[in-house]
Scaffold this active site. Structure first.
Site, PDB file in Angstrom:
ATOM      1  N   GLN A  74       0.986  -1.103  -0.224  1.00 35.38           N
ATOM      2  CA  GLN A  74       0.505   0.141  -0.338  1.00 35.38           C
ATOM      3  C   GLN A  74       0.987   1.227  -0.249  1.00 35.38           C
ATOM      4  O   GLN A  74       1.066   1.680  -0.931  1.00 35.38           O
ATOM      5  CB  GLN A  74      -1.150   0.011   1.391  1.00 35.38           C
ATOM      6  CG  GLN A  74      -2.334  -1.193   0.807  1.00 35.38           C
ATOM      7  CD  GLN A  74      -2.886  -1.704   1.764  1.00 35.38           C
ATOM      8  OE1 GLN A  74      -2.678  -0.249   3.214  1.00 35.38           O
ATOM      9  NE2 GLN A  74      -3.235  -2.145   2.515  1.00 35.38           N
ATOM     10  N   ASP A  75       1.602   1.169   1.050  1.00 34.67           N
ATOM     11  CA  ASP A  75       2.483   2.636   1.137  1.00 34.67           C
ATOM     12  C   ASP A  75       3.560   2.265   2.017  1.00 34.67           C
ATOM     13  O   ASP A  75       3.394   1.526   2.503  1.00 34.67           O
ATOM     14  CB  ASP A  75       1.508   4.289   1.850  1.00 34.67           C
ATOM     15  CG  ASP A  75       1.464   3.864   3.050  1.00 34.67           C
ATOM     16  OD1 ASP A  75       0.960   2.583   2.781  1.00 34.67           O
ATOM     17  OD2 ASP A  75       0.641   5.072   2.912  1.00 34.67           O
ATOM     18  N   PRO A  76       4.949   3.046   1.924  1.00 35.15           N
ATOM     19  CA  PRO A  76       5.895   2.371   2.654  1.00 35.15           C
ATOM     20  C   PRO A  76       5.737   1.929   4.675  1.00 35.15           C
ATOM     21  O   PRO A  76       4.260   2.813   5.003  1.00 35.15           O
ATOM     22  CB  PRO A  76       6.303   3.729   2.674  1.00 35.15           C
ATOM     23  CG  PRO A  76       6.284   4.400   2.035  1.00 35.15           C
ATOM     24  CD  PRO A  76       5.415   4.023   1.665  1.00 35.15           C
TER      25      PRO A  76
ATOM     26  N   VAL B 202       1.724   3.458  -3.209  1.00 37.79           N
ATOM     27  CA  VAL B 202       2.155   4.810  -3.033  1.00 37.79           C
ATOM     28  C   VAL B 202       3.775   4.250  -2.537  1.00 37.79           C
ATOM     29  O   VAL B 202       4.229   4.123  -1.466  1.00 37.79           O
ATOM     30  CB  VAL B 202       1.043   5.326  -1.613  1.00 37.79           C
ATOM     31  CG1 VAL B 202       1.841   6.935  -1.231  1.00 37.79           C
ATOM     32  CG2 VAL B 202      -0.046   5.883  -2.329  1.00 37.79           C
TER      33      VAL B 202
ATOM     34  N   ALA C  48      -0.667   6.092   5.573  1.00 40.05           N
ATOM     35  CA  ALA C  48      -1.750   6.209   4.089  1.00 40.05           C
ATOM     36  C   ALA C  48      -1.204   7.981   3.497  1.00 40.05           C
ATOM     37  O   ALA C  48      -2.372   8.790   3.286  1.00 40.05           O
ATOM     38  CB  ALA C  48      -2.674   6.241   3.967  1.00 40.05           C
TER      39      ALA C  48
END
EC number: 3.2.2.27
Length: 225
Positions: free
Chosen positions: A67-69, A129, A138
């Protein structure tokens, strides 16, 4: 993140594939510089933001979408789910991935959370992302990275080479239409909130190799040191 041409930052194949969104990458650099000017930091460190694209495009045979880091300072390294070798304890999602790795493949627990050996075999660890504000998951969603990573996924599909996409969680599953006829393995996310709802027991590693073999591709040696 410096305003340098993609050809200086990523694999040559990826530089060509991402050319349609190079201006978007530059805009994201401006966004990150504005974040710093406003007193906000971002993760991962600048040189690691595009790290997933430093491995050869033509060798990708498994895509694992995050999803994101990780928002915890010291965790994010530019590869989804991976951390630096010295990180202890492991992020809980990665700990659950390793539990499934042991159950699925029978290998001993890896000595650390560095997943670079997978990338060296053609496993792409791509977050949708590519940056995050520390401590705020997020926080960079919807800021522009999605156009870049979706361009990357379309480029992978356009090669028409054998590939398996591993989609963990609902956010990753929204990419399924973009993957066209790519073989897909879907399950809940390995986070503690959802791993027990179907991630455990999903056997993503052995299933990916079975799907690669069915398509005439070499399996991945998933063993980690």
């Amino acid at each position: 993140m410096n305003a340098r041409p993609l050809s200086e930052l990523v694999d040559d194949g990826w530089a060509a594939a991402l050319a349609p969104v190079e201006s978007q990458v530059a805009q994201m650099g401006e966004f990150l510089r504005a974040e710093l000017a406003a007193g906000h930091r971002y993760l991962p460190a600048g040189p690691n933001i595009l790290r997933a694209f430093t491995f050869p495009l033509e060798k990708v045979r498994v895509l694992i979408v995050g999803q994101d880091p990780y928002p915890t300072p010291g965790h994010a390294v530019g590869l989804s789910f991976s951390v630096a070798p010295d990180v202890r304890p492991l992020p809980r999602s990665l700990d659950n991935i390793f539990k499934e790795y042991r159950a699925d493949l029978g290998h001993p627990a890896p000595s650390n959370g560095d997943l670079t050996p997978w990338c060296e075999q053609g496993v792409m660890l791509l977050n949708r992302v590519l940056t995050v504000r520390p401590g705020t998951p997020a926080s960079h969603r919807g800021k522009g990275w999605e156009a870049v990573t979706e361009c990357a996924i379309r480029a992978l599909v356009a090669r028409r080479q054998p590939m398996v996409a591993v989609l963990w969680g609902r956010d990753a599953s929204t990419l399924k239409p973009m993957l066209e006829d790519t073989a897909v393995i879907e399950s809940p996310h390995p986070s503690p909130l959802s791993a027990s709802r179907g991630f455990f027991g999903s056997k993503p590693f052995s299933r990916a190799n079975e799907l690669l073999a069915q398509r005439g591709a070499e399996p991945v040696d998933w063993r980690l040191p």
